[in-house]
Design a protein around this motif. Structure first.
Motif, PDB file in Angstrom:
ATOM      1  N   PHE A 110      35.302  46.387  28.974  1.00  0.00           N
ATOM      2  CA  PHE A 110      35.131  47.072  30.256  1.00  0.00           C
ATOM      3  C   PHE A 110      36.452  47.077  31.035  1.00  0.00           C
ATOM      4  CE2 PHE A 110      33.199  46.852  34.701  1.00  0.00           C
ATOM      5  CZ  PHE A 110      33.033  48.224  34.780  1.00  0.00           C
ATOM      6  N   GLN A 111      37.153  45.948  30.993  1.00  0.00           N
ATOM      7  CA  GLN A 111      38.446  45.857  31.683  1.00  0.00           C
ATOM      8  C   GLN A 111      39.414  46.903  31.163  1.00  0.00           C
ATOM      9  OE1 GLN A 111      40.110  41.935  31.326  1.00  0.00           O
ATOM     10  NE2 GLN A 111      38.232  40.944  32.000  1.00  0.00           N
ATOM     11  N   LYS A 112      39.407  47.067  29.822  1.00  0.00           N
ATOM     12  CA  LYS A 112      40.302  48.031  29.187  1.00  0.00           C
ATOM     13  C   LYS A 112      39.995  49.426  29.695  1.00  0.00           C
ATOM     14  CE  LYS A 112      41.710  47.093  24.455  1.00  0.00           C
ATOM     15  NZ  LYS A 112      40.955  47.124  23.185  1.00  0.00           N
ATOM     16  N   LYS A 113      38.680  49.736  29.724  1.00  0.00           N
ATOM     17  CA  LYS A 113      38.219  51.054  30.185  1.00  0.00           C
ATOM     18  C   LYS A 113      38.680  51.297  31.621  1.00  0.00           C
ATOM     19  CE  LYS A 113      33.827  51.926  28.198  1.00  0.00           C
ATOM     20  NZ  LYS A 113      32.383  51.970  28.448  1.00  0.00           N
ATOM     21  N   ILE A 114      38.491  50.278  32.453  1.00  0.00           N
ATOM     22  CA  ILE A 114      38.842  50.421  33.869  1.00  0.00           C
ATOM     23  C   ILE A 114      40.349  50.618  34.039  1.00  0.00           C
ATOM     24  CG2 ILE A 114      39.006  49.117  36.036  1.00  0.00           C
ATOM     25  CD1 ILE A 114      36.263  50.217  35.670  1.00  0.00           C
ATOM     26  N   ASN A 115      41.123  49.802  33.342  1.00  0.00           N
ATOM     27  CA  ASN A 115      42.579  49.908  33.466  1.00  0.00           C
ATOM     28  C   ASN A 115      43.081  51.271  33.025  1.00  0.00           C
ATOM     29  OD1 ASN A 115      43.330  47.521  34.649  1.00  0.00           O
ATOM     30  ND2 ASN A 115      43.421  46.401  32.713  1.00  0.00           N
ATOM     31  N   GLU A 116      42.500  51.752  31.914  1.00  0.00           N
ATOM     32  CA  GLU A 116      42.901  53.057  31.403  1.00  0.00           C
ATOM     33  C   GLU A 116      42.561  54.135  32.429  1.00  0.00           C
ATOM     34  OE1 GLU A 116      41.863  55.551  27.452  1.00  0.00           O
ATOM     35  OE2 GLU A 116      41.789  53.340  27.281  1.00  0.00           O
ATOM     36  N   GLY A 117      41.345  54.044  32.975  1.00  0.00           N
ATOM     37  CA  GLY A 117      40.887  55.015  33.965  1.00  0.00           C
ATOM     38  C   GLY A 117      41.738  54.973  35.222  1.00  0.00           C
ATOM     39  N   LEU A 118      42.103  53.751  35.626  1.00  0.00           N
ATOM     40  CA  LEU A 118      42.902  53.583  36.841  1.00  0.00           C
ATOM     41  C   LEU A 118      44.295  54.205  36.656  1.00  0.00           C
ATOM     42  CD1 LEU A 118      42.373  52.356  39.585  1.00  0.00           C
ATOM     43  CD2 LEU A 118      43.161  50.165  38.739  1.00  0.00           C
ATOM     44  N   LYS A 119      44.838  54.015  35.440  1.00  0.00           N
ATOM     45  CA  LYS A 119      46.152  54.603  35.156  1.00  0.00           C
ATOM     46  C   LYS A 119      46.077  56.120  35.229  1.00  0.00           C
ATOM     47  CE  LYS A 119      47.970  51.017  32.209  1.00  0.00           C
ATOM     48  NZ  LYS A 119      47.826  50.602  30.796  1.00  0.00           N
ATOM     49  N   ASP A 151      38.986  38.244  36.132  1.00  0.00           N
ATOM     50  CA  ASP A 151      40.177  39.000  35.719  1.00  0.00           C
ATOM     51  C   ASP A 151      40.328  40.210  36.629  1.00  0.00           C
ATOM     52  OD1 ASP A 151      40.948  37.319  33.798  1.00  0.00           O
ATOM     53  OD2 ASP A 151      40.312  38.553  32.088  1.00  0.00           O
ATOM     54  N   PHE A 152      41.561  40.547  36.932  1.00  0.00           N
ATOM     55  CA  PHE A 152      41.804  41.698  37.784  1.00  0.00           C
ATOM     56  C   PHE A 152      42.360  42.872  36.982  1.00  0.00           C
ATOM     57  CE2 PHE A 152      41.676  38.500  41.149  1.00  0.00           C
ATOM     58  CZ  PHE A 152      40.924  39.185  42.098  1.00  0.00           C
ATOM     59  N   SER A 153      42.063  44.058  37.471  1.00  0.00           N
ATOM     60  CA  SER A 153      42.635  45.266  36.877  1.00  0.00           C
ATOM     61  C   SER A 153      44.114  45.325  37.253  1.00  0.00           C
ATOM     62  CB  SER A 153      41.927  46.495  37.433  1.00  0.00           C
ATOM     63  OG  SER A 153      42.262  46.659  38.801  1.00  0.00           O
ATOM     64  N   ILE A 154      44.776  46.378  36.791  1.00  0.00           N
ATOM     65  CA  ILE A 154      46.160  46.581  37.224  1.00  0.00           C
ATOM     66  C   ILE A 154      46.131  46.816  38.750  1.00  0.00           C
ATOM     67  CG2 ILE A 154      47.086  47.473  35.057  1.00  0.00           C
ATOM     68  CD1 ILE A 154      46.596  50.309  36.222  1.00  0.00           C
ATOM     69  N   PRO A 155      47.177  46.393  39.466  1.00  0.00           N
ATOM     70  CA  PRO A 155      47.171  46.581  40.921  1.00  0.00           C
ATOM     71  C   PRO A 155      47.238  48.063  41.291  1.00  0.00           C
ATOM     72  CG  PRO A 155      49.286  45.724  40.194  1.00  0.00           C
ATOM     73  CD  PRO A 155      48.383  45.674  39.003  1.00  0.00           C
ATOM     74  N   TYR A 156      46.588  48.411  42.388  1.00  0.00           N
ATOM     75  CA  TYR A 156      46.605  49.822  42.791  1.00  0.00           C
ATOM     76  C   TYR A 156      46.990  50.012  44.246  1.00  0.00           C
ATOM     77  CZ  TYR A 156      42.006  48.820  44.791  1.00  0.00           C
ATOM     78  OH  TYR A 156      40.978  48.285  45.523  1.00  0.00           O
TER      79      TYR A 156
END
Lengths: 237, 250
Positions: B224-233, B106-111
């Protein structure tokens, strides 16, 4: 001119980091040579003195490890066996996800296959009457092998063993594929930043050359040191 | 007897140390697998420390979201197998979120967004379209999106060129320098890096959808994905994001 300056600069800047990889390379070599010795000697003894079943087992072992490229073995161990083992909770105290461990095991077990043949040759090169003489003195076979055969055979094996060292050293450079920070992987990292792959390959080449030279020299010394005075191999006994 | 007692005590000590170590390690450290041959996204600096755009981004996210992160160098060819085999927990290393990879991870949101370009010697005035029909050799790093693009393109009717795979883009540039290949295909970001050395230019951009970079994680690690996506945002909304981009010339 500009090119030479850039090349020199790339080597100079990357040098401390790449030199740091020597510890890892040395660790791989010492670990693998040691493991190879540890398994190679019993395999050789089993091959020469063991029964038919033993000989079959040793042959199978040698075929297996000699027949599969190190690169494939590294992948099989690191991504396969070790990843599978790390799923077992009881083994969680072992550093199973370490690329270093996988590399030492692969290099060591492969080296054991080659080293066993080196030792086998050395054992078989000894005059066959020695074991009989030892038996006549009342020694058990195990004692005779340990006290009479192996001390001679191991000395005789040193030149061939130094060959194995130089081969293993170069094979160790494959450990970069599973993330071990040895000389080769560090060289690649620096090359990626400086865009100077050729000068850095030259540096890596020089380092491996130095390690080969130093190791062979040390083994030559060892050979001279443990030589039995007045003892010449073959024909003279 | 005494000797045996000592041995027993030593064994006990080792046992306790092991479990003590386990207890101490309970704070989860996430391991980021990174291609250290991929500046400016991931590389090692002069002191040998992990560095780069993705490394600093993830460090920021980890601090913000309250977890620890360690950066582990990996060979690119084995980086997804390493993630699936749980050797690493995340890949934040300039990875394109392709549909094919998304089947496994699964990928995070694109950056970040990149295009594919062809780099040629500065003196060469052949256009990208000409090279693609000339039957000449084009170098590319194995296993990359550009490699896949070229391999697909070469089977299409009308196109005529030869794909030469390399271990790294740098090595293909070496061959480009001495004329063994006519051009080297790569991401626009890598091309930017390569341009830091004189003697190259971009012949053109491939006609393909721009790819989006994302962090890869195991499919089952939803939390973990949720955490990463939130952090990335949070990171992308922070002034630090702009600062980072400027620092790495992105």
């Amino acid at each position: 001119m500009d090119g030479y300056v850039k090349a020199a600069l790339a080597i100079w800047e990357g040098l401390p980091y790449i030199l740091g990889g020597l510890w890892w390379t040395a660790g791989l070599i010492i670990g693998a040579m040691g493991l190879g010795l540890l398994f190679g000697i019993p395999l050789a003894v089993a091959h020469v003195y063991g029964g038919k079943a033993m000989r079959r087992f040793v042959s199978a072992y040698i075929w297996l490890f000699r027949g599969i490229p190190i690169l494939v073995q590294l992948y099989l161990f690191y991504f396969g066996i070790m990843a599978y083992l790390s799923e077992i909770p009881a083994l969680s105290f072992l550093p199973l996800s370490s690329g270093f461990l996988s590399a030492v095991l692969v290099l060591g077990l492969t080296s054991a296959a080659y080293q066993s043949q080196i030792f086998r040759g050395a054992i078989q090169g000894l005059p066959p009457g020695q074991l009989k003489a030892a038996r006549a003195l009342g020694m058990s076979d195990a004692t005779a092998i340990r006290a009479i055969i192996l001390p001679q055979a191991l000395r005789l094996a040193i030149p061939a063993w130094s060959n194995e060292y130089s081969i293993l050293l170069k094979d160790s450079a494959l450990a970069f594929t599973i993330g071990v920070l040895e000389v080769m992987s560090r060289t690649r990292s620096v090359a990626a930043v400086t865009h100077q792959p050729l000068p850095l390959s030259l540096l890596a080449g020089a380092l491996f050359f130095f390690l080969t030279w130093a190791g062979i020299k040390a083994l030559k010394r060892l050979e001279a040191k443990v030589r039995i005075p007045g003892y010449a191999h073959q024909g003279s006994l | 007897m005494r000797k045996r007692l000592g041995l027993l005590l030593a064994a006990l000590a080792v046992f306790v140390l092991c479990f003590g170590g386990l207890a101490a390690a309970e704070e989860k450290v996430y391991i980021n697998g990174i291609d250290f041959g991929f500046p400016p996204f991931g590389f090692v600096d002069k002191d040998g420390k992990p560095s780069g755009f993705d490394v600093e981004s993830l460090n920021w996210i980890a601090k913000k979201m309250g977890f620890k992160v360690k950066h582990q160098p990996m060979d690119w060819d084995g980086i997804i197998p390493a993630l699936l085999a749980k050797k690493i927990d995340i890949i934040a290393s300039g990875m394109s979120a392709t549909a094919e990879r998304a089947k496994k991870v699964d990928f995070s949101i694109p950056y970040y967004e990149v295009t594919q370009v062809l780099v040629v010697p500065e003196k060469d005035n052949t256009s990208l379209a000409d090279i693609l029909h000339s039957g000449k050799k084009i170098g590319v790093q194995r296993g990359t999106v550009t490699a896949k693009l070229l391999e697909e393109l070469v089977t299409k009717p009308g196109y005529k060129f030869e794909v030469v795979p390399y271990d790294s883009t740098d090595l293909s540039l070496e061959d480009l320098k001495i004329g063994r290949i006519a051009g080297s295909g790569m991401d626009s970001t890598i091309a930017k890096e390569a341009m830091k050395n004189p003697g190259y230019k971009i012949a053109g951009t491939f006609d393909a959808k721009p790819e989006k970079y994302g962090y890869a994680m195991r499919k089952e690690d939803k939390e973990f994905q949720k955490k990463i996506n939130e952090g990335l945002k949070l990171l992308m909304a922070d002034p630090y994001w702009k600062e980072l981009k400027a620092k790495y010339g992105l």
